[in-house]
Design an enzyme around this catalytic site. Structure first.
Site, PDB file in Angstrom:
ATOM      1  N   LYS A   1       0.858  -1.190   0.000  1.00 51.97           N
ATOM      2  CA  LYS A   1       0.000   0.000   0.000  1.00 51.97           C
ATOM      3  C   LYS A   1       0.893   1.239   0.000  1.00 51.97           C
ATOM      4  O   LYS A   1       1.914   1.272   0.701  1.00 51.97           O
ATOM      5  CB  LYS A   1      -0.908  -0.017   1.227  1.00 51.97           C
ATOM      6  CG  LYS A   1      -1.919   1.127   1.276  1.00 51.97           C
ATOM      7  CD  LYS A   1      -2.875   0.992   2.471  1.00 51.97           C
ATOM      8  CE  LYS A   1      -3.906   2.128   2.500  1.00 51.97           C
ATOM      9  NZ  LYS A   1      -4.846   2.025   3.629  1.00 51.97           N
TER      10      LYS A   1
ATOM     11  N   SER B   1      -9.870   2.273   2.652  1.00 47.87           N
ATOM     12  CA  SER B   1      -8.934   2.972   1.808  1.00 47.87           C
ATOM     13  C   SER B   1      -7.936   2.074   1.093  1.00 47.87           C
ATOM     14  O   SER B   1      -7.276   2.529   0.151  1.00 47.87           O
ATOM     15  CB  SER B   1      -8.161   3.992   2.657  1.00 47.87           C
ATOM     16  OG  SER B   1      -7.378   3.330   3.628  1.00 47.87           O
TER      17      SER B   1
ATOM     18  N   SER C   1     -10.327  -0.036   6.929  1.00 46.12           N
ATOM     19  CA  SER C   1      -9.712   0.034   5.597  1.00 46.12           C
ATOM     20  C   SER C   1      -9.006  -1.208   5.078  1.00 46.12           C
ATOM     21  O   SER C   1      -8.594  -1.234   3.924  1.00 46.12           O
ATOM     22  CB  SER C   1      -8.723   1.197   5.543  1.00 46.12           C
ATOM     23  OG  SER C   1      -9.422   2.379   5.270  1.00 46.12           O
TER      24      SER C   1
HETATM   25  N1  GLN Z   1     -13.448   4.782   5.943  1.00 43.92           N
HETATM   26  C1  GLN Z   1     -12.869   5.277   7.153  1.00 43.92           C
HETATM   27  C2  GLN Z   1     -12.417   6.701   6.970  1.00 43.92           C
HETATM   28  O1  GLN Z   1     -12.645   7.232   5.946  1.00 43.92           O
HETATM   29  C3  GLN Z   1     -11.734   4.389   7.594  1.00 43.92           C
HETATM   30  C4  GLN Z   1     -10.521   4.566   6.789  1.00 43.92           C
HETATM   31  C5  GLN Z   1      -9.381   3.727   7.266  1.00 43.92           C
HETATM   32  O2  GLN Z   1      -9.566   2.746   7.975  1.00 43.92           O
HETATM   33  N2  GLN Z   1      -8.193   4.156   6.935  1.00 43.92           N
HETATM   34  O3  GLN Z   1     -11.841   7.287   7.826  1.00 43.92           O
END
Ligand code: GLN
Length: 483
Positions: free
Chosen positions: A76, A151, A175
């Site tokens: 990532k 994400s 995410s």
């Molecule tokens: N969807 C959540 C956010 O937008 C979690 C994102 C994540 O876990 N990095 O913050």
């Protein structure tokens, strides 16, 4: 070969049926073939990748091998990797070539894994659909009209489309688990503090945790064995004895108590997801498990609590990119408008700006007690609910996400709907508990559904055992998109 398990690939390498360079080339070809359509990668660097593959082949020739030696793994783009462009999905870092390796990258390098490139992601990991990336959205390989989740959507897509055998993700509120569910793969966020955050660009430091994403649970165990371990450069890294996460995979499940939170099985879940979850639970009963109702009374508050705490921590991290000084409990930005104009001028995307505004607001004088302190108290109550639930069951199960993958653009103008994508995952994040998602079938429009498994602190080996036994009895994890 691209649908084979890590064990199978490792065996081929050990037997010299194939070299790491050949294996890596095969996956690079798949990336070249599919990435233009799916946009799962921000950076591919064949030369760097093949150099690592050659080094792995030398290791194998000298007999110095481990389970990941010569195995291609995508990273990532939140993990700093020396000499690699590391953007975190942001324009802000679009010319940042990292001068050092993240703890996680070091571990993969030491294990002899081959870095296949940096995967696309929501900007600074803020998002649930990959649509906030400066580098454009990622497509879901099961249906190009759909998002892959976020994400870690690039990693999820890359694994689902078999462009790589495995990838890393990070999870702050869901995410790893939500994109794994939406792309029909397996992913685990381990207990907070288990995987080093050194060199993992911060979103919300008290929540961020790295973890693996792969086709199967057996693969996750192998990857987790490499990823975890104490790192003194991360102040919240846990000093624990190294464990073998694959040790319990084959244990039978008789006597297993699965807790089903009544709050998760109430309203909110769509009927196609519910059907797949019920079928998975039936499968677990066949495997000897019993289900018990538990309650997590504060968990419905986890989204509002998360969206106070995560932006508060993020605004402190991101202000550094702006060269802005920041201190807790001080009234730093009286004029939020100024902040907004500044960040807009310097290139953050709209979601990051929104988070900075929320974070700055809840930390500012007069609102700190009303929002930030209250959210911290609720965070504790959410964690205590789990403690109580785990006195009645071994693991908790439910859906990973309330719906299957949604269409591109469907939720991007409605932040609340987007935030609700993490309704089932954020509570475990706030409590620091391990959580995972495994594929359990298909819902509307033939899009994948994931089962969410939450375990007690450090119960990863048990969770992997529970998830692996399901995969031994079913074949959802072997299905691949018809691309
Ligand atoms: N969807 C959540 C956010 O937008 C979690 C994102 C994540 O876990 N990095 O913050």
């Amino acid at each position: 070969m691209f649908n084979e398990s890590l064990k199978q690939l490792s065996k081929r390498l050990a037997k010299k049926e194939i070299s790491s360079v050949e294996l890596t080339t095969e996956f690079l070809e798949r990336i070249k073939k599919f990435n233009p359509e799916f946009n799962a990668f921000i950076t591919i660097d064949e030369e760097k990748t093949l150099t690592q593959a050659k080094q792995a082949d030398q290791k194998i020739a000298s007999g110095d091998t481990g389970p990941l030696t010569g195995i291609p793994v995508a990273q990532k783009d939140i993990f700093c990797a020396k000499g690699w462009l590391t953007t975190c999905g942001s324009k802000m870092l679009s010319n940042f070539v990292s001068p050092y390796d993240a703890g996680v990258i070091e571990r993969f390098d030491q294990a002899g894994a081959v870095n296949m490139g940096k995967t696309n992601m929501d900007e600074f990991a803020m998002g649930s659909s990959n649509e906030t990336s400066f580098y454009g959205p990622v497509r879901n390989p099961w249906d190009v009209a759909a998002v892959p989740g976020g994400s870690s959507g690039g990693s999820a897509c890359a694994v689902a489309a078999r462009m790589v055998p495995a990838a890393t993700g990070t999870d702050t509120g869901g995410s790893i688990r939500q994109p794994a569910a939406l792309c029909g793969i397996s992913g685990i966020k381990p207990t907070y503090g288990t995987v080093s955050r050194y060199g993992m660009i911060a979103f919300a430091s008290s929540l961020d945790q790295g973890g693996p994403m792969a086709k199967s649970v057996e693969d996750l165990a192998i990857l987790l064995n490499v990823m975890t371990g104490f790192d003194q450069r991360d102040s919240t890294s846990l000093q624990r004895e190294k464990e073998d996460y694959a040790r319990d995979l084959e244990k039978p499940l008789s006597g297993l108590r699965i807790g089903l939170p009544k709050e998760y099985f109430a309203k909110g879940m769509s009927s196609d997801v519910e059907k797949a979850v019920e079928q998975a639970l039936d499968q677990y009963r066949k495997l000897g498990a019993e289900t018990v109702e538990v309650t997590l009374p504060n968990s419905p508050l986890s989204i509002p609590v998360y969206y106070v705490l995560a932006p508060a921590e993020a605004s402190s991290n991101l202000s550094r990119f702006d060269g802005v000084r920041y201190g807790y409990r001080t009234q730093i930005y009286q004029d939020l408008g100024d902040m907004y104009r500044k960040t807009r001028a310097e290139g953050f995307g709209v979601e990051v700006k929104r988070r900075i505004l929320i974070g700055t607001y809840v930390l500012s004088h007069g609102y700190y007690d009303a929002y930030y302190i209250k959210a911290q108290k609720l965070r504790r109550l959410i964690a205590q609910d789990f403690k109580h639930a785990f006195s009645q069951c071994d693991v908790i199960m439910g859906p990973t996400a309330p719906t299957v993958a949604f269409d591109l653009g469907e939720k991007s103008s409605d932040p609340i709907q987007m935030y609700l994508s993490d309704i089932y995952t954020s509570a475990a994040s706030l409590a620091g508990l391990p959580g995972m998602s495994i594929p359990i079938g298909f819902g509307d429009k033939n899009r994948p559904v994931g089962l969410h498994i939450i375990g007690n602190y450090f119960a990863e080996a048990r969770m992997l055992n529970i998830a692996h036994q399901y995969q031994m009895a079913t074949d959802w994890h072997q299905r691949m998109p018809g691309i």
